[in-house]
Design a protein around this motif. Structure first.
Motif, mmCIF file in Angstrom:
data_model
loop_
_atom_site.group_PDB
_atom_site.id
_atom_site.type_symbol
_atom_site.label_atom_id
_atom_site.label_comp_id
_atom_site.label_asym_id
_atom_site.label_seq_id
_atom_site.Cartn_x
_atom_site.Cartn_y
_atom_site.Cartn_z
ATOM 1 N N LYS A 128 -6.126 -6.987 3.735
ATOM 2 C CA LYS A 128 -6.827 -7.512 4.866
ATOM 3 C C LYS A 128 -6.362 -9.183 5.044
ATOM 4 C CE LYS A 128 -8.901 -5.912 7.516
ATOM 5 N NZ LYS A 128 -8.669 -5.381 8.581
ATOM 6 N N ARG A 129 -6.282 -9.929 3.858
ATOM 7 C CA ARG A 129 -6.156 -11.143 3.736
ATOM 8 C C ARG A 129 -4.468 -11.496 4.165
ATOM 9 N NH1 ARG A 129 -9.694 -12.416 -1.659
ATOM 10 N NH2 ARG A 129 -11.674 -12.367 -0.709
ATOM 11 N N ALA A 130 -3.795 -10.566 4.166
ATOM 12 C CA ALA A 130 -2.534 -10.672 4.506
ATOM 13 C C ALA A 130 -2.477 -10.459 6.059
ATOM 14 C CB ALA A 130 -1.534 -9.451 3.748
ATOM 15 N N GLY A 131 -3.140 -9.895 6.736
ATOM 16 C CA GLY A 131 -3.189 -9.766 8.098
ATOM 17 C C GLY A 131 -2.645 -8.512 8.336
ATOM 18 N N MET A 132 -3.077 -7.489 7.539
ATOM 19 C CA MET A 132 -2.542 -6.026 7.735
ATOM 20 C C MET A 132 -3.712 -5.153 7.884
ATOM 21 S SD MET A 132 0.289 -6.141 4.954
ATOM 22 C CE MET A 132 1.481 -7.486 4.754
ATOM 23 N N PRO A 133 -3.609 -4.119 8.621
ATOM 24 C CA PRO A 133 -4.533 -2.991 8.759
ATOM 25 C C PRO A 133 -4.674 -2.204 7.428
ATOM 26 C CG PRO A 133 -2.805 -2.412 10.178
ATOM 27 C CD PRO A 133 -2.727 -3.838 9.807
ATOM 28 N N VAL A 134 -5.795 -1.825 6.836
ATOM 29 C CA VAL A 134 -5.592 -1.002 5.621
ATOM 30 C C VAL A 134 -6.508 0.274 5.798
ATOM 31 C CG1 VAL A 134 -6.507 -1.202 3.069
ATOM 32 C CG2 VAL A 134 -5.754 -3.351 4.414
ATOM 33 N N ILE A 135 -5.907 1.098 5.112
ATOM 34 C CA ILE A 135 -6.600 2.396 4.923
ATOM 35 C C ILE A 135 -7.226 2.592 3.511
ATOM 36 C CG2 ILE A 135 -6.542 4.878 5.328
ATOM 37 C CD1 ILE A 135 -4.641 4.374 7.732
ATOM 38 N N ALA A 136 -8.244 2.801 3.391
ATOM 39 C CA ALA A 136 -8.875 3.436 1.958
ATOM 40 C C ALA A 136 -8.676 4.659 1.783
ATOM 41 C CB ALA A 136 -10.312 2.619 1.917
ATOM 42 N N VAL A 137 -8.255 4.971 0.216
ATOM 43 C CA VAL A 137 -8.262 6.514 0.120
ATOM 44 C C VAL A 137 -9.084 6.734 -0.972
ATOM 45 C CG1 VAL A 137 -6.354 7.862 -1.057
ATOM 46 C CG2 VAL A 137 -5.744 5.952 0.294
ATOM 47 N N GLN A 138 -9.815 7.882 -0.880
ATOM 48 C CA GLN A 138 -10.645 8.289 -1.802
ATOM 49 C C GLN A 138 -10.136 8.571 -3.242
ATOM 50 O OE1 GLN A 138 -10.756 11.703 -3.504
ATOM 51 N NE2 GLN A 138 -12.679 10.945 -4.382
ATOM 52 N N ASP A 139 -10.540 8.063 -4.330
ATOM 53 C CA ASP A 139 -10.199 8.394 -5.472
ATOM 54 C C ASP A 139 -11.477 8.584 -6.323
ATOM 55 O OD1 ASP A 139 -8.073 8.381 -7.709
ATOM 56 O OD2 ASP A 139 -9.241 6.741 -8.302
ATOM 57 N N ASN A 140 -11.585 9.325 -7.270
ATOM 58 C CA ASN A 140 -12.869 9.837 -8.093
ATOM 59 C C ASN A 140 -13.195 8.554 -9.019
ATOM 60 O OD1 ASN A 140 -12.742 12.449 -7.081
ATOM 61 N ND2 ASN A 140 -11.676 13.269 -8.817
ATOM 62 N N PRO A 158 -3.573 -12.315 -1.290
ATOM 63 C CA PRO A 158 -2.486 -11.662 -0.356
ATOM 64 C C PRO A 158 -1.253 -11.515 -0.768
ATOM 65 C CG PRO A 158 -3.153 -13.607 0.752
ATOM 66 C CD PRO A 158 -3.839 -13.505 -0.692
ATOM 67 N N ASP A 159 -0.749 -12.281 -1.658
ATOM 68 C CA ASP A 159 0.405 -12.737 -1.934
ATOM 69 C C ASP A 159 1.592 -11.559 -2.217
ATOM 70 O OD1 ASP A 159 -1.305 -14.785 -2.737
ATOM 71 O OD2 ASP A 159 0.230 -15.477 -4.151
#
Length: 229
Positions: A181-193, A150-151
């Motif tokens: 996530k390990r930094a304690g933040m919500p994460v949105i995943a982005v589509q990438d080919n 998470p650094d």
């Protein structure tokens, strides 16, 4: 998990594959770089180096492929091979500019957390004309360990002077999602080919998954309480 966009004070982005449609070129560079040394590209390479900083990747290459070049020579070769592509061939992903403009209008702080080199990301941001949106750009070589540690995300939050829980992260690969996530933040995943084969893993790890930033704009506008003018 439902993300409360009203609590977000800062948005943190990975760069390659998240803001810029650039992951394709690194596969080409790896093929060319190793091929010039008579080495075939291993099928597992991208998964092995996923999330590593530029320097960590150079160490991996030197040790795994028994390269005589110094770490600085390896990184200089990659910078040279990638620079022209970043300036002339790499576009923003769909809806990115409009989403950055929306965040700016809402007073949201923005930062980048990238495993790329300082030279390349600065050149790419300038070429794409989005450098002024970001208050800080942090590279993996500036922290003790690359993603999935998470650094780097904690460092960006510190530089933006916001708490981790007030941040929202955008990422395109599992290692980056785990870092956020390990930094304690919500994460949105982005589509990438480039990471389509990892889509299910990305959906499982992230709090939300989007196909492009036009979709994100609709979600953001619908999920935030708009101030009356």
């Amino acid at each position: 998990m439902n993300i409360n966009f009203n609590l977000v004070k800062a948005v943190l982005f990975d760069f390659d594959g998240t803001l810029a449609d650039s992951m394709w070129m690194w596969d080409d560079i790896d093929i060319e770089y190793l091929g010039s040394r008579g080495i075939a590209l291993p099928d597992t390479l991208q998964k092995e180096i996923e999330g590593m900083s530029f320097s960590e990747t150079a160490i991996y290459f030197k040790e795994t492929f028994h390269l005589d070049d110094s770490l600085e020579e390896i990184k200089a070769d990659w910078n040279r091979m990638a620079m022209d592509k970043y300036i002339h061939e790499v576009p923003l992903k769909t809806g990115v500019l409009e989403f950055l403009q929306l965040l700016k209008s809402d007073g949201i702080r923005m930062g980048i957390a990238t495993s790329n080199s300082r030279e390349l990301v600065d050149a790419a941001l300038k070429s794409l004309a989005i450098q002024d949106f970001f208050q800080t750009v942090t590279i993996g070589c500036e922290v003790a360990a690359g993603k999935p540690s998470p650094d780097i995300y904690l460092k960006v939050a510190e530089r933006l002077q916001v708490r981790p829980e007030e941040c929202l992260v955008f990422e395109d690969v599992p290692a980056g999602i785990l870092a956020g996530k390990r930094a304690g933040m919500p994460v949105i995943a982005v589509q990438d080919n480039f990471s389509d084969s990892m889509t299910e893993e990305k959906k499982e790890l992230a709090d939300m998954y989007i196909n492009d930033y036009n979709e994100m704009i609709r979600l953001w506008k619908g999920g935030r309480t708009r101030r009356k003018q």
